[in-house]
Scaffold this motif. Sequence first.
Motif, short mmCIF file in Angstrom:
data_model
loop_
_atom_site.label_atom_id
_atom_site.label_comp_id
_atom_site.label_asym_id
_atom_site.label_seq_id
_atom_site.Cartn_x
_atom_site.Cartn_y
_atom_site.Cartn_z
N LEU A 23 0.45 6.47 8.88
CA LEU A 23 0.50 5.03 9.12
C LEU A 23 0.63 4.74 10.62
O LEU A 23 -0.03 3.85 11.15
CB LEU A 23 1.68 4.41 8.36
CG LEU A 23 1.84 2.90 8.55
CD1 LEU A 23 0.62 2.15 8.04
CD2 LEU A 23 3.10 2.40 7.86
N ARG A 67 0.81 -1.20 0.00
CA ARG A 67 0.00 0.00 0.00
C ARG A 67 0.86 1.27 0.00
O ARG A 67 0.55 2.25 -0.64
CB ARG A 67 -0.92 -0.01 1.22
CG ARG A 67 -2.15 0.84 1.03
CD ARG A 67 -3.03 0.75 2.24
NE ARG A 67 -2.14 0.74 3.41
CZ ARG A 67 -2.48 0.31 4.61
NH1 ARG A 67 -3.66 -0.14 4.84
NH2 ARG A 67 -1.63 0.34 5.61
N GLN A 68 1.95 1.24 0.73
CA GLN A 68 2.79 2.44 0.82
C GLN A 68 3.79 2.52 -0.33
O GLN A 68 4.54 3.49 -0.41
CB GLN A 68 3.57 2.45 2.15
CG GLN A 68 2.75 2.35 3.41
CD GLN A 68 2.00 3.63 3.72
OE1 GLN A 68 0.90 3.59 4.25
NE2 GLN A 68 2.60 4.76 3.38
N GLU A 90 3.32 10.72 5.47
CA GLU A 90 2.89 9.34 5.23
C GLU A 90 3.15 8.44 6.43
O GLU A 90 2.31 7.64 6.82
CB GLU A 90 3.63 8.75 4.02
CG GLU A 90 3.12 9.24 2.69
CD GLU A 90 4.00 8.75 1.55
OE1 GLU A 90 4.44 7.57 1.58
OE2 GLU A 90 4.26 9.55 0.62
N SER A 91 4.33 8.60 7.01
CA SER A 91 4.67 7.72 8.12
C SER A 91 3.83 8.06 9.34
O SER A 91 3.44 7.18 10.10
CB SER A 91 6.16 7.79 8.44
OG SER A 91 6.50 9.09 8.84
#
Length: 776
Positions: A740, A279-280, A736-737
Amino acid sequence: MASVSDLRERLRRPLLVELRSGCRDTTVVGGLEKLIATVGKPFGDVKALISGYSELEPAERANRVEGALALLVEEPKAGPTAHARPAASRLDAATLEQAIDRPLLDLGAQAAKKLSAVGIRTYRDLLFHMPRRYEDRRALPHFGTLEDDTQVTVAGLVIGRKASRSRRGIALLRAFLEDSRGDRLSAVWFNQPWLEKQLFPGQRMIVTGKVKRRGRQVELAVQHMEIDDDSESLSTGRIVAIYPSTQGLSQAYLRRSAHRLLTALDTLPDHLPRTVLARQGLTSLDRALRDIHFPASETALQAATRRLKFDEFLFLELRVLLNRDADVVGKRIPVDQAELSEFENSLPFSFTAAQRRVLAEILEDMAGGRQMARLLQGDVGSGKTAVAAAAVFAAARRGYQAALMAPTEILARQHYLNLRDYLYPLGISCELLLGSMTSGERGTAKARIGSGEAALAVGTHALIQDGLHFSRLGLAVIDEEHRFGVEQRRKLLQDAPHVLVMSATPIPRSLALTYYGDLDLSIIDELPPGRKPVTTRLFNAAKRSEVYHQVTDEIRKGRQAFLVTPLVEDSEALEEIVSTTRMFEDLKQRLPADCRIAMLHGRMSGAEKDEVMERFRRHEFDLLVATTVIEVGVDIPNATLMVIENAERFGLAQLHQLRGRVGRGEHASSCILVAGDRSRNTQKRLEAIVRSNDGFVIAEKDLELRGPGELRGTRQSGLPDLILGDLVGDGDLIEESRALAKQMLEADPHLGASWARRLKEELQRRTRAVGFRQVI
Ligand code: ADP
Ligand code: MG
């Protein structure tokens, strides 16, 4: 009779050739063992290693030969040279699975010491010893194509060497190299005679340096050299990693060690589930680690870097989020609206909308049951102190004390005077506590703080030093947090008061959350009305005399000026003084004799700095020549001109900060940036400052203008978690991280599920490694 060192040479060379030719035992007629029987007498251990050589598998032969070469290194003091046996040379996958966190085996004491100097003690350390940069050595130029006066990296075979002295007595060492076409080049070293012992005909060398062509002769002044005697060809013909290293720890050795380890390693398990990777769009950990050390292409390197950076940010975000959720019970300090109006009414101005908004955020925290940990960020002069005063007032009305901690005495004194102006008329008593006060004065202040008589204590770190007790500390305000260590902050927090950190450093919101980790964020993004913006102009160094005219003019009008010189490099404190001193002397010559000039730099003691600053504030000086030590600072309303020399050397945010030192009074103020070079890039960056007065706009611009650098940007995070990651350049990855990390913790707040087992282990390991307290 041959000396031991002759014998050593007679052994070493064939061993090297044997290694390079693939260990087929064809180097010596009759086999290696025979050779050792003849010349190997003084080297019993070598003899033992080579015994039975002809019967061995080629891989084991290579091990033995390398081992033998390691034993034959002439000067063990030089540490592991390219010939020493690489770390991880005796590993297989099965032992590695358990051994990865154990100290490296099979190393000489010297090698172990050198490796540990760069932070490598275990196999995992070696795996995560990240390259500093890369060199593209896929196609090294032939000697015949080298152009004069260019910087190149080339490879060749050593065919001879010669030591001599120049007419001025400088030791010269030459190695004659031959490339694959048979062209020759002479590599030259100055003043490094000891290198002679490391150069031998037959060796392959990789040298980087500057080309000098003299007719058909090509000379290379060597800046960096590597001896490449590995059979795996790790140092040429590919994109090559350059590691952080230390004297005597060669690049080739580090490469070889990493290579051995990766070869021995089975697929490394991933702490991220496959679905997450997909996904990432992330590459596997195993692939990433292989490619970060030995990238097959630029694309592979990019993917590897992205994955490893992502991990750094992910674990940082997880740590931050887990810390935040560990709620600390706080004092409930409710605020009465009527009382707040009393405070506002006492002000000579009314709050801006932004001040109102952040104050509401602060007061809401203070009224809740959880300890406030909030960062109040706002440009210089945006009115942070006034907001803090309101919070202090709110605490005092509920019977709580407040403390304000500033990084320097002079700042503490300034805050004290300001806050006293705000609070004293409302019946709130303030106390100042400084290290430089006499013990009598300090005693009195401490007693009044201890008894609760003083509602506000303002000071430097003296506030958290021995023997100060508050009777009921409810709020701690910390100015310019980055000047305080984490430990100092914690000490003040022992009573779990609400904490408000004030900072004028404009960091874009996305970064602030990560950088300040456990702090919530309030931003004042508006200046009080009627501020005269500081006019900013850009000058060329060639027009410096015009700049000095402006300085003189300003002084003639009775105003004061700052002149800031750059700090050349963090470590070059000496240069800093030299450039400041030089500028100071120069100005004394050039400016009219009655201009009173003072100097301020980082090597002066805190007391000296305070004294100069204080005298400047009292207008005993007209011009202050300083380094960035004045960046965070005192209000001097009469100072109306800021000159910044070599402005291109400063970050945009820092320039903005410096400019904020003027424009604090009734007079129109200006800032002059003197550009030390005329490059387009410099122009573009500095124009951003000329055009905007908004710290946040400038911070964003700073982000935008930073190019991707070479293959990787410089690191500058100041956070121990980040080795590859860059807080400023990696905004997207941070977002992004963080997303998540949030998702993961929402799904599983304590990371107890089986999918998270490796993730949790890795988090705990990294948290320990950077010295933070355990979060889960
Ligand atoms: P900061 O701490 O953010 O640098 P200060 O609180 O010291 O800013 O405020 C700078 C100056 O502006 C002070 O002289 C203060 O009295 C004044 N000031 C603060 N808020 C306002 C406002 N809303 N309107 C007008 N002046 C203000
Ligand atoms: Mg201030």
